[in-house]
Write an enzyme that holds these catalytic residues in place. Structure first.
Site, PDB file in Angstrom:
ATOM      1  N   HIS A  10       0.802  -1.221   0.000  1.00 58.49           N
ATOM      2  CA  HIS A  10       0.000   0.000   0.000  1.00 58.49           C
ATOM      3  C   HIS A  10       0.838   1.276   0.000  1.00 58.49           C
ATOM      4  CE1 HIS A  10      -1.868  -3.300   2.356  1.00 58.49           C
ATOM      5  NE2 HIS A  10      -2.825  -3.105   1.478  1.00 58.49           N
ATOM      6  N   ARG A  49      -2.685   3.850  -5.265  1.00 55.75           N
ATOM      7  CA  ARG A  49      -4.138   3.981  -5.227  1.00 55.75           C
ATOM      8  C   ARG A  49      -4.589   5.430  -5.065  1.00 55.75           C
ATOM      9  NH1 ARG A  49      -6.748  -1.276  -2.951  1.00 55.75           N
ATOM     10  NH2 ARG A  49      -5.057  -2.777  -3.147  1.00 55.75           N
ATOM     11  N   ARG A  93      -4.577  12.423  13.297  1.00 58.35           N
ATOM     12  CA  ARG A  93      -5.677  12.462  12.333  1.00 58.35           C
ATOM     13  C   ARG A  93      -6.238  13.878  12.294  1.00 58.35           C
ATOM     14  NH1 ARG A  93     -10.190  11.426   9.695  1.00 58.35           N
ATOM     15  NH2 ARG A  93     -12.208  11.663  10.717  1.00 58.35           N
ATOM     16  N   GLU A 185     -12.696   6.810  11.990  1.00 60.70           N
ATOM     17  CA  GLU A 185     -11.317   6.322  11.975  1.00 60.70           C
ATOM     18  C   GLU A 185     -10.593   6.265  13.321  1.00 60.70           C
ATOM     19  OE1 GLU A 185     -12.519   7.503   8.030  1.00 60.70           O
ATOM     20  OE2 GLU A 185     -12.293   8.858   9.731  1.00 60.70           O
ATOM     21  N   SER A 207     -18.151  19.231  10.471  1.00 57.86           N
ATOM     22  CA  SER A 207     -18.567  19.593   9.109  1.00 57.86           C
ATOM     23  C   SER A 207     -20.084  19.635   8.972  1.00 57.86           C
ATOM     24  CB  SER A 207     -18.004  18.593   8.100  1.00 57.86           C
ATOM     25  OG  SER A 207     -18.438  17.279   8.420  1.00 57.86           O
ATOM     26  N   ASP A 208     -20.773  18.974   9.869  1.00 54.07           N
ATOM     27  CA  ASP A 208     -22.234  18.967   9.862  1.00 54.07           C
ATOM     28  C   ASP A 208     -22.696  18.559  11.251  1.00 54.07           C
ATOM     29  OD1 ASP A 208     -22.976  15.778   9.646  1.00 54.07           O
ATOM     30  OD2 ASP A 208     -21.138  16.273   8.575  1.00 54.07           O
TER      31      ASP A 208
END
Length: 236
Positions: A10, A49, A93, A185, A207-208
């Site tokens: 990955h 990816r 994060r 996450e 964000s909401d």
């Protein structure tokens, strides 16, 4: 002696390509934005990816940023490989979250002291209930950095869900428990950090909001949530 696990399926970066601290947004475009906006001499070290990873400098400190993708299986893979193969010590994060608590509103910064979850990710470590927690060292530094910037962060529990379109509708119960926000996450990141003896923290921007219906468009989420990015960079 070269690490036989590098490169991974990955990540094609070479040994030493990542700094000790990696900022990890979910969105690859947010990783690109952070690198181009805040880092000097940023170099693309991974693009498998389309999951872009960069290493550069912030105020003279060597820092990396790489996307995690969405959900615990995805961040579980990337954080595991960074901690265990690439020698990364800290993953922060920087992502979005949906507000749950009455005390948070759109654009607020929240920091996950712990992460409730409906995921079975933790079962690999212990056949019982686990309690994913952040690194207090990173949390303490992040709160101090935020206040220095004039930002009062909301600190408390996040809810890391495996389900985005959730038929169970459990947000009301979580609200009663004082959970600040839902994301997808942090719990896996915290558990991988604990197992590797490393450090992790989730700094999110609302964000909401699930209960008020407030919401921001995707472009704003990608490029305008700079407070959490700067806080993370200050403690990198």
């Amino acid at each position: 002696m070269a690490n036989p696990n590098i490169p991974t399926p990955h990540i094609t970066a070479k040994e030493g390509d990542f700094a000790r601290t990696v900022l990890m947004p979910g969105d690859p475009l947010r990783a690109k934005f952070i690198a181009e906006t805040f880092l000097t001499d940023a170099v693309l070290v991974n693009n498998v990816r389309g999951v872009q990873g960069y290493t550069g400098y912030y105020k003279g400190k060597r820092v990396s940023v790489m996307a995690s993708g969405m959900g615990m299986p995805s961040i579980g893979i990337y954080s595991y490989e960074l901690y265990n193969y690439y020698g990364v010590e800290n993953i922060i994060r920087v992502g979005t979250a949906g507000g749950i608590g009455d005390n948070v509103k759109v654009r607020d910064v929240v920091m996950g002291m712990s992460a409730y979850t409906n995921s079975n990710f933790g079962r690999q470590f212990f056949d019982g209930n686990v309690a994913p927690c952040c690194s207090f060292k990173l949390l303490d530094a992040a709160v101090a950095a935020a206040r220095k910037m004039g930002v009062e962060p909301n600190v408390g529990a996040l809810y890391s869900s495996d389900i985005f379109y959730d038929e169970a509708g459990g947000a009301g119960k979580l609200k009663k428990l004082g959970v600040l926000a839902v994301e997808m996450e942090a719990a896996a990141l915290y558990l991988n950090a604990a197992r590797a003896g490393k450090n992790a923290l989730a700094i999110c921007t609302i964000s909401d909001h699930i209960f008020t219906g407030e919401s921001l468009p995707a472009e704003d989420r990608q490029t305008s949530f700079t407070q959490m990015m700067e806080i993370a960079l200050e403690i990198a």
